[in-house]
Design a protein around this motif. Structure first.
Motif, PDB file in Angstrom:
ATOM      1  N   LEU A  33       0.699  -1.043  -0.110  1.00 54.21           N
ATOM      2  CA  LEU A  33       0.068  -0.072   0.132  1.00 54.21           C
ATOM      3  C   LEU A  33       0.965   1.300  -0.189  1.00 54.21           C
ATOM      4  CD1 LEU A  33      -2.746  -0.947   2.650  1.00 54.21           C
ATOM      5  CD2 LEU A  33      -2.864  -1.140  -0.002  1.00 54.21           C
ATOM      6  N   PRO A  34       1.182   1.803  -1.193  1.00 49.55           N
ATOM      7  CA  PRO A  34       1.995   3.004  -1.187  1.00 49.55           C
ATOM      8  C   PRO A  34       1.974   4.328  -0.451  1.00 49.55           C
ATOM      9  CG  PRO A  34       1.315   2.259  -3.494  1.00 49.55           C
ATOM     10  CD  PRO A  34       0.473   1.649  -2.379  1.00 49.55           C
ATOM     11  N   SER A  35       0.387   4.439   0.039  1.00 51.85           N
ATOM     12  CA  SER A  35       0.120   5.274   0.671  1.00 51.85           C
ATOM     13  C   SER A  35       0.409   5.068   2.375  1.00 51.85           C
ATOM     14  CB  SER A  35      -1.243   6.132   0.367  1.00 51.85           C
ATOM     15  OG  SER A  35      -1.235   6.385  -0.802  1.00 51.85           O
ATOM     16  N   LEU A  36       0.517   4.136   2.864  1.00 49.68           N
ATOM     17  CA  LEU A  36       0.464   3.441   4.033  1.00 49.68           C
ATOM     18  C   LEU A  36       1.290   4.214   4.843  1.00 49.68           C
ATOM     19  CD1 LEU A  36      -0.402   1.612   6.178  1.00 49.68           C
ATOM     20  CD2 LEU A  36       1.545   0.154   5.670  1.00 49.68           C
ATOM     21  N   GLY A  37       0.932   4.979   5.861  1.00 50.85           N
ATOM     22  CA  GLY A  37       1.809   5.787   6.902  1.00 50.85           C
ATOM     23  C   GLY A  37       0.995   6.306   8.060  1.00 50.85           C
ATOM     24  N   VAL A  38       1.536   7.022   9.113  1.00 46.82           N
ATOM     25  CA  VAL A  38       0.953   7.555   9.890  1.00 46.82           C
ATOM     26  C   VAL A  38       0.346   8.948   9.676  1.00 46.82           C
ATOM     27  CG1 VAL A  38       1.373   8.218  12.473  1.00 46.82           C
ATOM     28  CG2 VAL A  38       2.536   6.484  11.558  1.00 46.82           C
ATOM     29  N   ASP A  39      -0.746   8.963  10.189  1.00 52.38           N
ATOM     30  CA  ASP A  39      -1.531  10.551   9.933  1.00 52.38           C
ATOM     31  C   ASP A  39      -1.185  11.469  10.812  1.00 52.38           C
ATOM     32  OD1 ASP A  39      -3.129  12.468   9.094  1.00 52.38           O
ATOM     33  OD2 ASP A  39      -5.111  11.631  10.074  1.00 52.38           O
ATOM     34  N   THR A  40      -0.026  12.329  10.424  1.00 50.26           N
ATOM     35  CA  THR A  40       0.430  13.307  11.368  1.00 50.26           C
ATOM     36  C   THR A  40      -0.692  14.108  12.039  1.00 50.26           C
ATOM     37  OG1 THR A  40       1.120  14.731   9.451  1.00 50.26           O
ATOM     38  CG2 THR A  40       2.600  13.447  10.312  1.00 50.26           C
ATOM     39  N   VAL A  41      -1.551  14.547  11.166  1.00 47.84           N
ATOM     40  CA  VAL A  41      -2.835  15.691  11.780  1.00 47.84           C
ATOM     41  C   VAL A  41      -3.371  14.996  13.031  1.00 47.84           C
ATOM     42  CG1 VAL A  41      -5.037  16.396  11.166  1.00 47.84           C
ATOM     43  CG2 VAL A  41      -3.248  16.292   9.489  1.00 47.84           C
ATOM     44  N   SER A  42      -3.471  13.769  13.120  1.00 45.93           N
ATOM     45  CA  SER A  42      -3.993  13.037  14.324  1.00 45.93           C
ATOM     46  C   SER A  42      -3.296  13.418  15.629  1.00 45.93           C
ATOM     47  CB  SER A  42      -4.251  11.552  14.211  1.00 45.93           C
ATOM     48  OG  SER A  42      -2.888  10.729  13.918  1.00 45.93           O
TER      49      SER A  42
END
Length: 74
Positions: A33-42
């Motif tokens: 999943l190329p967009s897999l990551g931690v959502d920094t806004v959260s």
């Protein structure tokens, strides 16, 4: 304030580790999943609640993910 920053840093590290673990498990099953990551806004909340952003994937990847989840459920 320092205690809150340490708690936030701990949550961020936990979220990043979980994200890396998920990426590795998916990769073992041929899924990326190329967009897999931690959502920094959260992290913007007083009490950090990190979210993992799974992002978008194409139809082929979606079918692979369905197949892996179906096998795991059996």
């Amino acid at each position: 304030m320092a205690t809150e920053r340490r708690a936030a840093a701990g949550k961020r590290e936990e979220a990043e580790a979980a994200c890396a673990e998920l990426a590795a498990a998916l990769k073992q099953n041929g899924i990326v999943l190329p967009s897999l990551g931690v959502d920094t806004v959260s992290y913007g909340y007083a009490q950090p609640r990190p979210l993992i952003e799974l992002g978008r994937c194409n139809l082929e990847t979606t079918h692979r993910l369905i197949a892996v989840l179906d096998r795991a459920a059996r």
